[in-house]
Design a protein around this motif. Structure first.
Motif, PDB file in Angstrom:
ATOM      1  N   VAL A  12       0.837  -1.204   0.000  1.00  0.00           N
ATOM      2  CA  VAL A  12       0.000   0.000   0.000  1.00  0.00           C
ATOM      3  C   VAL A  12       0.870   1.252   0.000  1.00  0.00           C
ATOM      4  O   VAL A  12       0.700   2.144  -0.802  1.00  0.00           O
ATOM      5  N   PHE A  13       1.850   1.266   0.900  1.00  0.00           N
ATOM      6  CA  PHE A  13       2.655   2.478   1.031  1.00  0.00           C
ATOM      7  C   PHE A  13       3.529   2.738  -0.174  1.00  0.00           C
ATOM      8  O   PHE A  13       3.704   3.870  -0.596  1.00  0.00           O
ATOM      9  N   ASN A  16       1.445   4.419  -2.374  1.00  0.00           N
ATOM     10  CA  ASN A  16       1.242   5.810  -1.989  1.00  0.00           C
ATOM     11  C   ASN A  16       2.465   6.673  -2.252  1.00  0.00           C
ATOM     12  O   ASN A  16       2.360   7.821  -2.624  1.00  0.00           O
ATOM     13  N   LYS A  17       3.617   6.089  -2.032  1.00  0.00           N
ATOM     14  CA  LYS A  17       4.836   6.898  -2.173  1.00  0.00           C
ATOM     15  C   LYS A  17       4.983   7.494  -3.560  1.00  0.00           C
ATOM     16  O   LYS A  17       5.467   8.613  -3.718  1.00  0.00           O
ATOM     17  N   ALA A  20       1.008   9.830  -3.988  1.00  0.00           N
ATOM     18  CA  ALA A  20       0.342  10.810  -3.130  1.00  0.00           C
ATOM     19  C   ALA A  20       1.274  11.947  -2.728  1.00  0.00           C
ATOM     20  O   ALA A  20       2.205  11.747  -1.961  1.00  0.00           O
ATOM     21  N   HIS A  21       1.052  13.141  -3.290  1.00  0.00           N
ATOM     22  CA  HIS A  21       1.888  14.281  -2.925  1.00  0.00           C
ATOM     23  C   HIS A  21       1.093  15.518  -2.545  1.00  0.00           C
ATOM     24  O   HIS A  21       1.659  16.578  -2.333  1.00  0.00           O
ATOM     25  N   CYS A  22      -0.226  15.434  -2.511  1.00  0.00           N
ATOM     26  CA  CYS A  22      -0.973  16.625  -2.097  1.00  0.00           C
ATOM     27  C   CYS A  22      -2.024  16.234  -1.069  1.00  0.00           C
ATOM     28  O   CYS A  22      -2.274  15.059  -0.844  1.00  0.00           O
ATOM     29  N   ASP A  23      -2.607  17.246  -0.408  1.00  0.00           N
ATOM     30  CA  ASP A  23      -3.598  16.952   0.634  1.00  0.00           C
ATOM     31  C   ASP A  23      -4.879  16.377   0.024  1.00  0.00           C
ATOM     32  O   ASP A  23      -5.192  16.630  -1.103  1.00  0.00           O
ATOM     33  N   ILE A  24      -5.586  15.692   0.816  1.00  0.00           N
ATOM     34  CA  ILE A  24      -6.761  14.849   0.493  1.00  0.00           C
ATOM     35  C   ILE A  24      -6.481  13.922  -0.662  1.00  0.00           C
ATOM     36  O   ILE A  24      -6.407  12.738  -0.410  1.00  0.00           O
ATOM     37  N   PRO A  25      -6.284  14.248  -1.938  1.00  0.00           N
ATOM     38  CA  PRO A  25      -6.316  15.487  -2.702  1.00  0.00           C
ATOM     39  C   PRO A  25      -7.715  15.779  -3.238  1.00  0.00           C
ATOM     40  O   PRO A  25      -8.335  14.920  -3.855  1.00  0.00           O
ATOM     41  N   CYS A  26      -8.220  17.013  -3.000  1.00  0.00           N
ATOM     42  CA  CYS A  26      -9.566  17.299  -3.512  1.00  0.00           C
ATOM     43  C   CYS A  26      -9.513  18.009  -4.850  1.00  0.00           C
ATOM     44  O   CYS A  26     -10.494  18.045  -5.572  1.00  0.00           O
ATOM     45  N   LYS A  27      -8.335  18.600  -5.154  1.00  0.00           N
ATOM     46  CA  LYS A  27      -8.144  19.245  -6.474  1.00  0.00           C
ATOM     47  C   LYS A  27      -9.045  20.452  -6.701  1.00  0.00           C
ATOM     48  O   LYS A  27      -9.148  20.951  -7.810  1.00  0.00           O
ATOM     49  N   ASP A  89       0.380  23.303  -2.304  1.00  0.00           N
ATOM     50  CA  ASP A  89      -0.331  22.035  -2.526  1.00  0.00           C
ATOM     51  C   ASP A  89      -0.556  21.749  -4.013  1.00  0.00           C
ATOM     52  O   ASP A  89      -0.418  20.609  -4.449  1.00  0.00           O
ATOM     53  N   LYS A  92       3.343  22.074  -8.488  1.00  0.00           N
ATOM     54  CA  LYS A  92       4.397  21.064  -8.382  1.00  0.00           C
ATOM     55  C   LYS A  92       5.367  21.269  -9.547  1.00  0.00           C
ATOM     56  O   LYS A  92       5.323  22.298 -10.216  1.00  0.00           O
TER      57      LYS A  92
END
Lengths: 167, 167, 167, 167, 167, 167
Positions: A12-13, A16-17, A20-27, A89, A92
């Motif tokens: 899983v991680f 993710n690594k 996943a680089h932004c919060d939630i991400p909700c965009k 956020d 990039k």
């Protein structure tokens, strides 16, 4: 089930690594919140200058003076927060490659917001608005959305960069 | 000079009693903040439903589930706050005379926001968006600003009522 | 177990759609929080008027003036929030049918709170307290709890509507 | 006039040094805010135990579980804040001489609130309520206000120490 | 798995009842946050006294006066919060047995912070710093960490108690 | 006196325009707040991994899981805020000339904090700590203060860059 989930953590991680680089991400990012905050700062300065026109200040005027300064302060902080969120956020490497001025522009917004907070100075607020409009323009460009300038439909009736959604 | 100012308090206050009925007043009200908050709630539900597609949830998925629910919660509160501000500060007798449904509509937004907060329910969020769009439409009408509907330029790509500032 | 839970989502949500219309719901609503906030606003005005009695203001007095105005401001916002919560979360169709004045009363509290925030005006604060007491009276009636009026046991020693829990 | 005011600073401050020892001071302290927060924690535990009765949790139940825990957490913090304010701002040497247990009681409330926050444990919440009621009783005694115990007029229907204002 | 977990609640809670007495617990407590807040209060007083040196205050000076007072206020609250957290979460019976003065010292910090908030009074702020340094010294002692005094590397260049981590 | 002050506004503002570029300015900046926030994130991950060691999670464990994730989230936001303040308020052209990597480093901290927020991933937190320590090192260098690395005197016992104030 938790046990199995944890048994698969590494997999899983590693997933993710890379992803996943932004919060939630909700965009959902929109510079309008920062633009509204700058407009409020300008408005506070206009109202402070109306008080300025009086030969003396009543107790209510004194209280209003303090309320206006406090609102200007609060919205100056809001400008910084909103820009920090988009810069930190949303922006990039691809956006930085396309718009190498983004670090400098974002940082100059922080300094301009500080100046507008610390002074009752309309030109400092307008300088801040100009920078935030530039930021908004780049933001919408980076998303392939055309923009246009129009006067905001409320005081202080300044020119704002809006996304062109009607086309 | 304070002494004189206070000496003139009665006069000042009688003046204020007839004129002052709103905060600051800055006159900068914009339903976009409430609309953005509803869009965020919808987005959170979409992401919660993506988690739903998984046969089991990893520890990260569990954490993400909690983060999504917390964001939905927070933005549901924001919808209520933003609508309360416009309803309670901007809307006065003239707007109520012109749009007698405003109390009922504002109140129904509160109930709809509660429902959208308490459930992972896209239709409840869309119902809330519909009400907030109606509110925005009335708001802009009351200011003599034409509106149009367009898809917001980010997820969840819903139809939003925008002021027509390009005309 | 998550997997089954998600498998039963439709059923769950249809259940929620008919039942869930308020936050949490914790059902703990009490107008005392709004009443305490108005009392604080009145107290701030009393203290501002004590400053008024001075022929001139020292630096400490100036600072205190600002602190009093800021507290009045903050508690004016709290009044609005507390009333919004009861109006928007607790009050539903049954209460509106029984007390059709609730929309108008709640809205008038928002306007009165704005006026009390923007002015150093005891009568505006007392007008707000009167409305909030009316709201509290209706609230307790709607729950079948008798009320009585008593002087609050601290400054500004105003009459407050309390639920009669001793009976 | 500022110039004179500042010229008299020493005098002003020596005056303040003997008189000013509390915030504002508004003198409006009421333990009801802390009591309401504990009642909310108890209510959250009751609702968490209702979830407990289910053989499995739906996604909505999972979300509700998180919302209930978050509310319990937030209100546990509120208990600590409200007690800290009365203990740290209102309670001074005279109250400590009359009620020497106040430091120990206030501190034990902090520990009990932490325990109630960290656990889904009704007895821990009831223990916290008992301590906060003791604190409220001493507070009202110190102001010469009689108290009585009554069941709060909402869930979780616990016994609360109230000031007797009807007499 | 939720079902089993809930089936084992009693056992789990009896375990928690004996073990859990603090928040999270993260065990990361550091008085530096409280010390930084007091330093900020002192700095605000120094800047307020610089304004004092002026024969008259411009509108900007007036605004700055309000901003300085507001910052002093906010950091006075922060001092109280940070000390309350260490006193209420970290300090338990063993620390109270070793340092019986902790209740009295913590309470005196609350009163001193109130005094420093309510006055533009450097000596009141220095008195607060002295108490907070005493608190920091006891805190580090209780953890078996040696301390030293040094001038903080920024205005207002006051002596601060630091943990000796270099040894 | 207000009248004169306002009469001299232009002069005042032209003065301010050349001098005022930062908030307040209080000049009290310390990266320790950001470092403490990262340490808290690492600690939350360690505690989440202790939960991981359990074969199943009780209701209390589930609640604790949510509390740990929420604290990690909150402290991730705090890292971003604290770094934004130093980058946006303290760092100006002279610091940028001396340390041209500051924009890139500050931005990479935002991305690293987002990653650490979104994942239960100790290596992501340690990567964030490394960047924040680099930032702290440059900050102290820019002030001419020597630094040293030491293990923080609490969990998670990581190496932190501290200013060397003992010398």
């Amino acid at each position: 089930m938790f046990y199995n989930a944890f048994a698969r953590l590494d997999e899983v991680f590693s997933f993710n690594k890379v992803s996943a680089h932004c919060d939630i991400p909700c965009k959902i990012y929109d510079p309008i919140s920062a633009q509204l905050a700058v407009l409020t700062m300008i408005r506070m300065v206009d109202l402070l200058e109306e008080l300025h026109a009086k030969s003396e200040l009543s107790a209510n005027d004194q209280a209003q003076f303090g309320r206006l300064v406090a609102q200007k302060e609060e919205h100056g902080l809001k400008v910084k927060e909103e820009i920090r969120v988009i810069w930190g956020d949303y922006i990039k490497q691809p956006q930085l490659d396309a718009y190498p001025q983004l670090h400098e522009l974002s940082h100059s917004i922080m300094l301009a917001a500080s100046k507008a907070k610390q002074n009752i100075d309309k030109s400092a607020c307008l300088e801040l608005l100009d920078k935030v409009n530039q930021f908004a323009d780049i933001f919408w460009q980076s998303k392939g959305v055309a923009t246009f300038k129009a006067t905001c439909p409320y005081p202080p009736a300044q020119q704002i960069v809006y996304p062109d959604l009607k086309a």
